[in-house]
Design a protein around this motif. Structure first.
Motif, PDB file in Angstrom:
ATOM      1  N   ALA A 195      23.331 -61.270 -27.580  1.00  0.00           N
ATOM      2  CA  ALA A 195      23.485 -60.842 -28.970  1.00  0.00           C
ATOM      3  C   ALA A 195      23.654 -59.327 -29.061  1.00  0.00           C
ATOM      4  N   THR A 196      22.925 -58.590 -28.229  1.00  0.00           N
ATOM      5  CA  THR A 196      23.050 -57.127 -28.233  1.00  0.00           C
ATOM      6  C   THR A 196      24.433 -56.706 -27.777  1.00  0.00           C
ATOM      7  N   ALA A 197      24.905 -57.305 -26.691  1.00  0.00           N
ATOM      8  CA  ALA A 197      26.234 -56.979 -26.176  1.00  0.00           C
ATOM      9  C   ALA A 197      27.313 -57.294 -27.206  1.00  0.00           C
ATOM     10  N   ALA A 198      27.170 -58.415 -27.906  1.00  0.00           N
ATOM     11  CA  ALA A 198      28.164 -58.798 -28.909  1.00  0.00           C
ATOM     12  C   ALA A 198      28.190 -57.792 -30.068  1.00  0.00           C
ATOM     13  N   ALA A 199      27.001 -57.338 -30.503  1.00  0.00           N
ATOM     14  CA  ALA A 199      26.946 -56.393 -31.621  1.00  0.00           C
ATOM     15  C   ALA A 199      27.518 -55.037 -31.225  1.00  0.00           C
ATOM     16  N   VAL A 200      27.168 -54.565 -30.043  1.00  0.00           N
ATOM     17  CA  VAL A 200      27.682 -53.267 -29.593  1.00  0.00           C
ATOM     18  C   VAL A 200      29.188 -53.323 -29.400  1.00  0.00           C
ATOM     19  N   ASN A 201      29.680 -54.395 -28.815  1.00  0.00           N
ATOM     20  CA  ASN A 201      31.123 -54.542 -28.606  1.00  0.00           C
ATOM     21  C   ASN A 201      31.865 -54.632 -29.937  1.00  0.00           C
ATOM     22  N   ARG A 202      31.298 -55.336 -30.885  1.00  0.00           N
ATOM     23  CA  ARG A 202      31.916 -55.453 -32.208  1.00  0.00           C
ATOM     24  C   ARG A 202      32.030 -54.084 -32.868  1.00  0.00           C
ATOM     25  N   LEU A 203      30.958 -53.285 -32.795  1.00  0.00           N
ATOM     26  CA  LEU A 203      30.988 -51.962 -33.418  1.00  0.00           C
ATOM     27  C   LEU A 203      31.990 -51.053 -32.722  1.00  0.00           C
ATOM     28  N   SER A 204      32.014 -51.076 -31.393  1.00  0.00           N
ATOM     29  CA  SER A 204      32.903 -50.198 -30.629  1.00  0.00           C
ATOM     30  C   SER A 204      34.365 -50.580 -30.765  1.00  0.00           C
ATOM     31  N   THR A 205      34.631 -51.854 -30.949  1.00  0.00           N
ATOM     32  CA  THR A 205      36.012 -52.350 -30.987  1.00  0.00           C
ATOM     33  C   THR A 205      36.576 -52.419 -32.399  1.00  0.00           C
ATOM     34  N   HIS A 206      35.804 -52.968 -33.317  1.00  0.00           N
ATOM     35  CA  HIS A 206      36.317 -53.235 -34.662  1.00  0.00           C
ATOM     36  C   HIS A 206      35.703 -52.335 -35.739  1.00  0.00           C
ATOM     37  N   ARG A 236      33.098 -45.801 -35.370  1.00  0.00           N
ATOM     38  CA  ARG A 236      33.636 -46.682 -34.325  1.00  0.00           C
ATOM     39  C   ARG A 236      34.054 -45.883 -33.098  1.00  0.00           C
ATOM     40  N   GLU A 237      34.725 -44.767 -33.301  1.00  0.00           N
ATOM     41  CA  GLU A 237      35.177 -43.945 -32.169  1.00  0.00           C
ATOM     42  C   GLU A 237      33.997 -43.389 -31.368  1.00  0.00           C
ATOM     43  N   ALA A 238      32.938 -42.977 -32.067  1.00  0.00           N
ATOM     44  CA  ALA A 238      31.759 -42.462 -31.366  1.00  0.00           C
ATOM     45  C   ALA A 238      31.088 -43.559 -30.555  1.00  0.00           C
ATOM     46  N   LEU A 282      28.899 -45.947 -26.037  1.00  0.00           N
ATOM     47  CA  LEU A 282      28.269 -47.231 -25.725  1.00  0.00           C
ATOM     48  C   LEU A 282      29.149 -48.069 -24.802  1.00  0.00           C
ATOM     49  N   LEU A 283      29.388 -47.527 -23.624  1.00  0.00           N
ATOM     50  CA  LEU A 283      30.265 -48.180 -22.652  1.00  0.00           C
ATOM     51  C   LEU A 283      29.490 -49.201 -21.819  1.00  0.00           C
ATOM     52  N   PRO A 284      30.065 -50.376 -21.591  1.00  0.00           N
ATOM     53  CA  PRO A 284      29.338 -51.415 -20.847  1.00  0.00           C
ATOM     54  C   PRO A 284      29.039 -51.049 -19.400  1.00  0.00           C
ATOM     55  N   ASP A 285      29.811 -50.120 -18.821  1.00  0.00           N
ATOM     56  CA  ASP A 285      29.571 -49.747 -17.419  1.00  0.00           C
ATOM     57  C   ASP A 285      28.756 -48.458 -17.295  1.00  0.00           C
ATOM     58  N   ARG A 286      28.096 -48.055 -18.397  1.00  0.00           N
ATOM     59  CA  ARG A 286      27.252 -46.856 -18.337  1.00  0.00           C
ATOM     60  C   ARG A 286      25.868 -47.098 -18.942  1.00  0.00           C
ATOM     61  N   LEU A 287      25.465 -48.322 -19.015  1.00  0.00           N
ATOM     62  CA  LEU A 287      24.179 -48.603 -19.634  1.00  0.00           C
ATOM     63  C   LEU A 287      23.079 -48.724 -18.589  1.00  0.00           C
ATOM     64  N   ALA A 288      21.866 -48.549 -19.056  1.00  0.00           N
ATOM     65  CA  ALA A 288      20.668 -48.789 -18.252  1.00  0.00           C
ATOM     66  C   ALA A 288      19.760 -49.708 -19.046  1.00  0.00           C
ATOM     67  N   ALA A 289      18.988 -50.523 -18.352  1.00  0.00           N
ATOM     68  CA  ALA A 289      18.093 -51.460 -19.037  1.00  0.00           C
ATOM     69  C   ALA A 289      16.792 -51.571 -18.258  1.00  0.00           C
ATOM     70  N   VAL A 290      15.700 -51.643 -19.005  1.00  0.00           N
ATOM     71  CA  VAL A 290      14.368 -51.837 -18.429  1.00  0.00           C
ATOM     72  C   VAL A 290      13.695 -52.948 -19.214  1.00  0.00           C
TER      73      VAL A 290
END
Length: 425
Positions: A329-340, A400-402, A407-415
């Motif tokens: 759900a987090t990935a979907a929301a971030v991708n939606r904001l970054s793309t659309h 959206r541009e920011a 919020l790039l998928p290949d630059r995230l960290a998670a704990v």
């Protein structure tokens, strides 16, 4: 409160700014809404200013600030402030430490006298230091036992390789216990200097009279260059990082983060809005997709840029078996904001929420004085008006541009912190 009126007239209208010959900056703003005054002492010395041998010492010094001067014994600073009708507070963060007093406006001379004495003449008594180190160590232990705080700190450690953002900001018990009077005095004398100090005075005061009081109280403080010990810079990276923790908890705690932007970056305000769209309030996307759906018990998103570096993060608490659903759900929301980008209604909801929070912070004398001092420390007080206007007018495309930039998928960290006997590996 009329936010539109405030944005047009400006938050800084009427501020008197003066730099004393020793380098200390004074900011005075008359505010007649109540017979109250606030004095905020903003010292540009925080966690980022600590060399590795002194991690956590800014917070220790905060605890020692009101522990006595040649003129006032231990306890007298708080006693005199209370007798003047006021209260004291203090806080330490990455880029500064601040000391606050609020009291009836008629007691402003007492406030300035007490604050200036503590600022310039703290004794750092060794017996008091030992006692306060015990208090700070207990704070550090409590933090280790708080899942949200633990995951946030480990997230910073995971995200950054060199910058001081990666360190456990309050300090670790074994290092705190080693601090001596010499250490704390060394930090105090080398960082607490006029050129790194901003004093904000807001309230029902006569500006010239307040300036006269401040000139007399701070004008004889000897100028000094102050130590410069910048954090190592952080190299750009492109990878995915993750860590799994185990603790005596019943729910799992997840923190996802991206390296953010500096405080003065053109995208800083846009990322504030992006975080609000994703995770601020019941109308946010993550609240609706995770909290209302029963997948998570709590969720939020935050953007924080103290100075030259920042963090954009998403946090959630949930039953251990639901981690995959939370991530999806987090990935979907971030991708939606970054793309659309965000629909107009969602953008305006987030904007209204942030503008209201901003205005509420500025309603109090303490909040206004702290905001003025913080803006002056970063650049100058006009930063407050510019950021507010940008927040009020920035468009959805910029948000959206920011988001797409940061919020790039290949630059995230998670704990994630799981219960000891449950949760994904």
């Amino acid at each position: 409160m009329a936010i539109s009126h405030l944005s047009l007239t400006g938050w800084t209208q009427g501020v008197r700014r003066e730099v004393l010959p020793n380098g200390l900056t004074l900011l005075v703003l008359p505010e007649r809404s109540a017979r109250v005054a606030a004095v905020v002492t903003h010292v540009k010395a925080g966690f980022f200013d600590e060399p590795d041998r002194w991690v956590g010492i800014s917070h220790v010094l905060e605890h020692m600030f009101f522990k006595g001067t040649p003129r006032r014994r231990v306890g007298e600073i708080a006693k005199e402030t209370k007798a003047a009708g006021g209260y004291l507070n203090a806080s330490t963060t990455y880029d500064h430490t601040s000391y606050v007093v609020a009291l009836p406006a008629s007691s402003l001379p007492a406030a300035i006298d007490i604050q200036s004495d503590a600022l310039q003449h703290s004794l750092i008594d060794p017996d008091e230091l030992r006692r306060e180190l015990g208090v700070v160590i207990q704070e550090a232990r409590r933090k280790l036992d708080t899942p949200a705080a633990l995951t946030a700190e480990i997230l910073h450690e995971t995200m950054y390789d060199r910058h001081r953002m990666r360190r456990w900001r309050i300090g670790r018990e074994e290092d705190l216990a080693k601090f001596t009077q010499e250490d704390v005095l060394g930090y105090y004398k080398s960082r607490y200097v006029p050129s790194r100090t901003i004093v904000g005075i807001v309230g029902d005061v006569d500006p010239e009279a307040a300036l006269d009081l401040a000139r007399a109280a701070y004008g004889d403080w000897a100028p000094a260059p102050g130590a410069v010990d910048l954090s190592p810079s952080e190299p750009e990276r492109r990878d995915i990082r993750g860590r799994t923790l185990r603790a005596d908890v019943t729910l799992s705690e997840l923190a996802i983060g991206w390296q953010g932007v500096p405080a003065l970056d053109r995208d800083a305000v846009a990322l504030d809005l992006a975080a609000a769209i994703l995770g601020a309030g019941r109308g946010s996307w993550l609240y609706q997709s995770l909290r209302e759906a029963g997948i998570a018990t709590s969720v939020g998103a935050h953007h924080y840029s103290p100075t030259e570096i920042g963090v954009f993060s998403v946090g959630a608490e949930f039953e251990p078996g639901r981690m995959e659903a939370v991530l999806d759900a987090t990935a979907a929301a971030v991708n939606r904001l970054s793309t659309h980008g965000a629909p107009h209604a969602d953008l305006e909801r987030a904007r209204a929420l942030l503008l209201t929070r901003w205005a509420r912070r500025m309603e109090s004398m303490v909040g206004r004085a702290a905001a003025l001092a913080g803006a002056e420390a970063l650049e100058d007080i006009s930063l407050l008006d510019r950021e507010f206007e940008e927040l009020a007018t920035i468009g959805g495309d910029r948000v959206r541009e920011a988001a797409a930039r940061v919020l790039l998928p290949d630059r995230l960290a998670a704990v994630v912190c799981h219960p000891r006997d449950r949760g994904m590996i």
